[in-house]
Design a protein around this motif. Structure first.
Motif, PDB file in Angstrom:
ATOM      1  N   UNK A  30      29.869  50.729  48.648  1.00 15.83           N
ATOM      2  CA  UNK A  30      31.247  50.256  48.692  1.00 15.83           C
ATOM      3  C   UNK A  30      31.300  48.798  49.145  1.00 15.83           C
ATOM      4  N   UNK A  31      30.363  48.400  50.022  1.00 17.72           N
ATOM      5  CA  UNK A  31      30.305  47.004  50.452  1.00 17.72           C
ATOM      6  C   UNK A  31      30.027  46.090  49.263  1.00 17.72           C
ATOM      7  N   UNK A  32      29.250  46.570  48.309  1.00 19.38           N
ATOM      8  CA  UNK A  32      29.002  45.782  47.096  1.00 19.38           C
ATOM      9  C   UNK A  32      30.305  45.571  46.320  1.00 19.38           C
ATOM     10  N   UNK A  33      31.137  46.613  46.265  1.00 21.74           N
ATOM     11  CA  UNK A  33      32.433  46.456  45.600  1.00 21.74           C
ATOM     12  C   UNK A  33      33.288  45.425  46.321  1.00 21.74           C
ATOM     13  N   UNK A  34      33.295  45.492  47.656  1.00 21.35           N
ATOM     14  CA  UNK A  34      34.081  44.547  48.447  1.00 21.35           C
ATOM     15  C   UNK A  34      33.577  43.121  48.233  1.00 21.35           C
ATOM     16  N   UNK A  35      32.273  42.935  48.224  1.00 23.70           N
ATOM     17  CA  UNK A  35      31.703  41.599  48.008  1.00 23.70           C
ATOM     18  C   UNK A  35      32.041  41.079  46.617  1.00 23.70           C
ATOM     19  N   UNK A  36      32.030  41.971  45.632  1.00 21.28           N
ATOM     20  CA  UNK A  36      32.363  41.563  44.264  1.00 21.28           C
ATOM     21  C   UNK A  36      33.850  41.213  44.157  1.00 21.28           C
ATOM     22  N   UNK A  37      34.684  42.014  44.795  1.00 20.65           N
ATOM     23  CA  UNK A  37      36.127  41.798  44.747  1.00 20.65           C
ATOM     24  C   UNK A  37      36.532  40.584  45.585  1.00 20.65           C
ATOM     25  N   UNK A  38      35.856  40.393  46.722  1.00 22.79           N
ATOM     26  CA  UNK A  38      36.201  39.315  47.644  1.00 22.79           C
ATOM     27  C   UNK A  38      36.577  39.879  48.999  1.00 22.79           C
ATOM     28  N   UNK A  39      35.736  39.736  50.014  1.00 23.79           N
ATOM     29  CA  UNK A  39      36.022  40.351  51.318  1.00 23.79           C
ATOM     30  C   UNK A  39      37.331  39.889  51.934  1.00 23.79           C
ATOM     31  N   UNK A  40      37.701  38.643  51.704  1.00 21.26           N
ATOM     32  CA  UNK A  40      38.901  38.090  52.335  1.00 21.26           C
ATOM     33  C   UNK A  40      40.137  38.168  51.447  1.00 21.26           C
ATOM     34  N   UNK A  41      39.990  38.711  50.256  1.00 20.49           N
ATOM     35  CA  UNK A  41      41.151  38.903  49.395  1.00 20.49           C
ATOM     36  C   UNK A  41      41.983  40.069  49.891  1.00 20.49           C
ATOM     37  N   UNK A  42      43.278  40.015  49.676  1.00 18.22           N
ATOM     38  CA  UNK A  42      44.146  41.115  50.084  1.00 18.22           C
ATOM     39  C   UNK A  42      43.863  42.332  49.226  1.00 18.22           C
ATOM     40  N   UNK A  43      43.739  43.476  49.865  1.00 16.39           N
ATOM     41  CA  UNK A  43      43.401  44.697  49.135  1.00 16.39           C
ATOM     42  C   UNK A  43      44.529  45.111  48.193  1.00 16.39           C
ATOM     43  N   UNK A  44      45.752  44.598  48.455  1.00 24.13           N
ATOM     44  CA  UNK A  44      46.874  44.898  47.545  1.00 24.13           C
ATOM     45  C   UNK A  44      46.641  44.333  46.155  1.00 24.13           C
ATOM     46  N   UNK A  45      45.774  43.339  46.058  1.00 21.03           N
ATOM     47  CA  UNK A  45      45.510  42.719  44.760  1.00 21.03           C
ATOM     48  C   UNK A  45      44.555  43.555  43.907  1.00 21.03           C
ATOM     49  N   UNK A  46      43.974  44.579  44.473  1.00 22.89           N
ATOM     50  CA  UNK A  46      43.039  45.429  43.724  1.00 22.89           C
ATOM     51  C   UNK A  46      43.798  46.238  42.683  1.00 22.89           C
ATOM     52  N   UNK A  47      43.274  46.282  41.476  1.00 28.27           N
ATOM     53  CA  UNK A  47      43.921  47.045  40.404  1.00 28.27           C
ATOM     54  C   UNK A  47      42.895  47.897  39.663  1.00 28.27           C
ATOM     55  N   UNK A  48      43.359  48.605  38.667  1.00 24.72           N
ATOM     56  CA  UNK A  48      42.487  49.516  37.919  1.00 24.72           C
ATOM     57  C   UNK A  48      41.357  48.773  37.219  1.00 24.72           C
ATOM     58  N   UNK A  49      41.614  47.572  36.783  1.00 24.73           N
ATOM     59  CA  UNK A  49      40.575  46.787  36.102  1.00 24.73           C
ATOM     60  C   UNK A  49      39.397  46.509  37.027  1.00 24.73           C
ATOM     61  N   UNK A  50      39.682  46.221  38.289  1.00 26.84           N
ATOM     62  CA  UNK A  50      38.595  45.992  39.248  1.00 26.84           C
ATOM     63  C   UNK A  50      37.743  47.250  39.417  1.00 26.84           C
ATOM     64  N   UNK A  51      38.390  48.409  39.486  1.00 28.54           N
ATOM     65  CA  UNK A  51      37.653  49.664  39.614  1.00 28.54           C
ATOM     66  C   UNK A  51      36.804  49.938  38.379  1.00 28.54           C
ATOM     67  N   UNK A  52      37.393  49.710  37.203  1.00 28.33           N
ATOM     68  CA  UNK A  52      36.663  49.980  35.968  1.00 28.33           C
ATOM     69  C   UNK A  52      35.476  49.029  35.804  1.00 28.33           C
ATOM     70  N   UNK A  53      35.663  47.769  36.177  1.00 26.58           N
ATOM     71  CA  UNK A  53      34.573  46.794  36.076  1.00 26.58           C
ATOM     72  C   UNK A  53      33.401  47.186  36.981  1.00 26.58           C
ATOM     73  N   UNK A  54      33.705  47.643  38.207  1.00 28.81           N
ATOM     74  CA  UNK A  54      32.642  48.061  39.126  1.00 28.81           C
ATOM     75  C   UNK A  54      31.962  49.338  38.628  1.00 28.81           C
ATOM     76  N   UNK A  55      32.747  50.245  38.052  1.00 33.38           N
ATOM     77  CA  UNK A  55      32.171  51.474  37.493  1.00 33.38           C
ATOM     78  C   UNK A  55      31.203  51.158  36.360  1.00 33.38           C
ATOM     79  N   UNK A  56      31.583  50.241  35.490  1.00 33.78           N
ATOM     80  CA  UNK A  56      30.701  49.858  34.391  1.00 33.78           C
ATOM     81  C   UNK A  56      29.423  49.206  34.909  1.00 33.78           C
TER      82      UNK A  56
END
Length: 359
Positions: free
Chosen positions: A52-78
């Motif tokens: 999960x830390x890898x997902x956070x690092x990819x998304x951005x640790x300091x980015x607001x979690x509200x900005x997370x969307x389905x595309x981010x989840x799908x990209x990490x799944x792929x």
């Protein structure tokens, strides 16, 4: 000054939650739960949080979690699916853990109360089919554990461990409990006046009372009489972090000696005894899901749905019930019907005539 006015109005200003803070909340929740569970659970917590830390690092640790969307989840799944060391099912599990992190953060942080949390539904393929443990398999494994052949070395140690495994095996089959629930059971969970044992679910956090069926009382009393318990635990060796793994290894070795098809690939593990318990109760109670769920500790009907299967007896009863309705309708006068068809009017009903009314 603005903050003072906001407090007087009942408003609460909080700092927006970042992705790293969301992971920290989720990790802490899991670490607290791991204190009441076995060593393997704590190890899995560390492994899951690492991914999960890898997902956070990819998304951005300091980015607001509200900005997370389905595309981010799908990209990490792929990205996980393309890893040679991970199967598609494992990737789906980790995506579920990421969504669990989002859910935990929303429950803990007030700024996420009205957040429409993103979700990603990923289908998982069944790798290992569960199956029922046949009575002869269960009895042969129990006999091998309770009466083991002589070991080439460390005989007393193996005999003691296999005795623990043999008693655990019997209680797993008689209570339908999970391995961690049984090996860490305390003596004060047995209520002899009521004839029940209280199991505390390690997965759903539910507790349930199971009647002391069959030889359960004898197994427990024998352990107490032979001094195999202490003042607190039925299995004192459960204080060792790796006791669950030792019991599982004893199952595998005994099954190999007994020439049983044991293992995940064969659908026969310690958890298969719980599956057998639930399936057997569904059969003998006529698919009484409410009673079986009470004993199994399943929290939702969705998780219990694997045991909800149509039966030949149910089909016959449904056919008979619908047939009786046809007979009931046929018993009314001026109607014709049989066991398979609803009654019909013997006379043709005349349509209503439309008349003009003077205004």
């Amino acid at each position: 000054m603005n903050d003072i006015d906001a407090a007087e109005r009942g408003e609460i200003h909080t700092k927006p939650t970042t992705a790293q803070e969301a992971l920290n909340i989720y990790r802490r929740n899991l670490e607290i739960r791991a204190r009441d569970k076995d060593y393997q659970y704590a190890h899995n917590v560390r492994s899951n949080c690492k991914v999960i830390q890898e997902f956070v690092d990819r998304f951005g640790p300091n980015r607001l979690i509200r900005a997370c969307n389905e595309t981010d989840l799908r990209e990490f799944y792929q990205a996980l699916c393309f890893r040679p060391t991970l199967s598609q099912n494992s990737a789906a599990v980790f995506i579920g853990r990421v969504q669990g992190m989002l859910k935990a953060a929303q429950k803990a942080k007030p700024d996420l109360v009205n957040w429409l949390r993103p979700t990603l539904a990923v289908k998982r393929k069944t790798e290992f089919e569960r199956r029922l443990v046949e009575p002869w398999e269960y009895s042969k494994l129990a006999e091998t554990l309770l009466n083991p052949p002589l070991a080439p070395s460390r005989r007393a140690e193996r005999k003691a461990l296999w005795r623990e495994a043999g008693d655990t095996l019997q209680l797993l089959r008689l209570t339908g409990g999970r391995l961690n629930e049984i090996v860490r059971i305390r003596l004060d969970q047995f209520h002899w006046s009521k004839g029940v044992v209280t199991l505390y679910a390690t997965k759903t956090e539910n507790e349930r009372d199971i009647p002391l069926w069959g030889t359960s009382p004898q197994i427990i009393q024998n352990r107490i009489r032979e001094g195999l318990t202490d003042d607190e635990l039925l299995f004192p060796r459960a204080r060792t972090a790796t006791f669950d793994n030792a019991i599982a290894r004893a199952f595998r070795k005994a099954a190999k000696l007994a020439k049983l098809n044991y293992g995940q690939a064969n659908g026969f593990t310690a958890h298969s005894l719980r599956h057998t318990f639930c399936t057997h109760l569904m059969e003998v109670t006529g698919n009484d899901a409410g009673t079986v769920m009470k004993y199994s500790g399943h929290k939702t009907l969705e998780s219990f749905s694997i045991y909800l299967k149509p039966t030949d007896n149910g089909r016959i009863l449904a056919t008979q019930a619908m047939g009786s309705i046809g007979l009931f309708l046929a018993s009314f006068p001026e109607q014709e019907g049989d066991a398979g068809n609803a009654g019909q009017l013997s006379e043709v009903v005349k349509p209503l005539a439309v008349k003009e009314v003077a205004s």
